[in-house]
Design a protein around this motif. Structure first.
Motif, mmCIF file in Angstrom:
data_model
loop_
_atom_site.group_PDB
_atom_site.id
_atom_site.type_symbol
_atom_site.label_atom_id
_atom_site.label_comp_id
_atom_site.label_asym_id
_atom_site.label_seq_id
_atom_site.Cartn_x
_atom_site.Cartn_y
_atom_site.Cartn_z
ATOM 1 N N ASP A 162 -4.748 -10.323 -4.420
ATOM 2 C CA ASP A 162 -3.396 -10.806 -4.715
ATOM 3 C C ASP A 162 -2.397 -9.660 -4.731
ATOM 4 O O ASP A 162 -1.277 -9.795 -4.218
ATOM 5 C CB ASP A 162 -3.384 -11.536 -6.062
ATOM 6 C CG ASP A 162 -4.201 -12.814 -6.018
ATOM 7 O OD1 ASP A 162 -4.456 -13.323 -4.902
ATOM 8 O OD2 ASP A 162 -4.597 -13.301 -7.097
ATOM 9 N N ARG A 163 -2.798 -8.514 -5.304
ATOM 10 C CA ARG A 163 -1.914 -7.344 -5.331
ATOM 11 C C ARG A 163 -1.660 -6.824 -3.921
ATOM 12 O O ARG A 163 -0.554 -6.380 -3.616
ATOM 13 C CB ARG A 163 -2.518 -6.231 -6.180
ATOM 14 C CG ARG A 163 -2.324 -6.446 -7.664
ATOM 15 C CD ARG A 163 -2.842 -5.284 -8.462
ATOM 16 N NE ARG A 163 -2.095 -4.070 -8.180
ATOM 17 C CZ ARG A 163 -2.528 -2.849 -8.491
ATOM 18 N NH1 ARG A 163 -3.684 -2.686 -9.060
ATOM 19 N NH2 ARG A 163 -1.790 -1.793 -8.208
ATOM 20 N N HIS A 204 -1.472 -8.557 -1.147
ATOM 21 C CA HIS A 204 -0.518 -9.418 -0.453
ATOM 22 C C HIS A 204 0.860 -9.444 -1.111
ATOM 23 O O HIS A 204 1.831 -9.820 -0.468
ATOM 24 C CB HIS A 204 -1.086 -10.841 -0.344
ATOM 25 C CG HIS A 204 -2.145 -10.947 0.711
ATOM 26 N ND1 HIS A 204 -1.857 -11.053 2.043
ATOM 27 C CD2 HIS A 204 -3.494 -10.908 0.622
ATOM 28 C CE1 HIS A 204 -2.979 -11.103 2.738
ATOM 29 N NE2 HIS A 204 -4.002 -11.008 1.896
ATOM 30 N N SER A 205 0.956 -9.033 -2.385
ATOM 31 C CA SER A 205 2.258 -9.061 -3.041
ATOM 32 C C SER A 205 2.952 -7.694 -3.019
ATOM 33 O O SER A 205 4.138 -7.595 -2.729
ATOM 34 C CB SER A 205 2.127 -9.542 -4.486
ATOM 35 O OG SER A 205 1.343 -8.641 -5.231
ATOM 36 N N GLU A 206 2.217 -6.615 -3.308
ATOM 37 C CA GLU A 206 2.843 -5.300 -3.456
ATOM 38 C C GLU A 206 2.939 -4.508 -2.158
ATOM 39 O O GLU A 206 3.942 -3.854 -1.909
ATOM 40 C CB GLU A 206 2.074 -4.474 -4.487
ATOM 41 C CG GLU A 206 2.153 -5.028 -5.890
ATOM 42 C CD GLU A 206 1.352 -4.203 -6.878
ATOM 43 O OE1 GLU A 206 1.000 -3.057 -6.545
ATOM 44 O OE2 GLU A 206 1.079 -4.711 -7.975
ATOM 45 N N LYS A 265 5.899 -4.775 0.299
ATOM 46 C CA LYS A 265 7.182 -4.322 -0.243
ATOM 47 C C LYS A 265 7.325 -2.809 -0.211
ATOM 48 O O LYS A 265 8.410 -2.293 -0.470
ATOM 49 C CB LYS A 265 7.334 -4.816 -1.685
ATOM 50 C CG LYS A 265 7.418 -6.327 -1.783
ATOM 51 C CD LYS A 265 7.484 -6.762 -3.221
ATOM 52 C CE LYS A 265 7.438 -8.273 -3.317
ATOM 53 N NZ LYS A 265 7.223 -8.736 -4.681
#
Length: 111
Positions: free
Chosen positions: A49-50, A52-54, A57
Motif C-alpha cells: 500500500d505504501r 502505491h501511495s508514496e 508522489k
C-alpha cells in the motif's frame, strides 16, 4: 663503548615477542561497521500500500530510495518500479543497466 648485553636464544626472542603487546595482528578499521540491513524479499500488505501511495508522489525515484523507504530488497524494488512504470504511475527518466531513474507522472495528475 656501551656494555655488552647477553644475547638471547631464538626461543627466548620469540617468547618475548609473543608476550609483548605487539603479538596480536593489527586491526586497521577503527570506525564502526554498518549493520547489514535485513530487507524483505516479499511485500507485506502495508508495504504494498505504501508503494502505491508514496512512491508515485516522490520527485526522484531510484531503486535505492525505494529500498531505504520501504525496507525491501533491491530486486523487489526494481520489479516494483518496472510495474509502476507499466501502469503509468511513474515516468522513466534514465534507464541504463546500472541505474534506473524515474520521476512522478505530472501530466496525468491533471486529468
Amino acid at each position: 663503548m656501551p656494555p655488552k648485553v647477553q644475547q638471547k636464544s631464538k626461543e627466548q626472542k620469540m617468547a618475548a615477542a609473543m608476550a609483548g603487546g605487539k603479538g596480536k595482528k593489527k586491526k586497521w578499521s577503527k570506525g564502526k561497521s554498518r549493520d547489514k540491513v535485513d530487507n524483505k524479499v516479499l511485500f507485506s500488505k502495508e508495504q504494498h500500500d505504501r508503494l502505491h501511495s508514496e512512491v508515485p508522489k516522490m520527485k526522484l525515484i531510484t531503486v535505492s530510495s525505494v529500498v531505504e523507504k520501504l525496507k525491501i530488497s533491491g530486486g523487489l524494488a526494481r520489479r516494483a518500479l518496472r510495474d509502476l512504470a507499466e501502469e503509468g504511475k511513474i515516468r522513466p527518466v534514465l534507464l541504463s543497466q546500472s541505474q534506473m531513474i524515474y520521476t512522478r507522472n505530472v501530466g496525468e495528475d491533471d486529468e
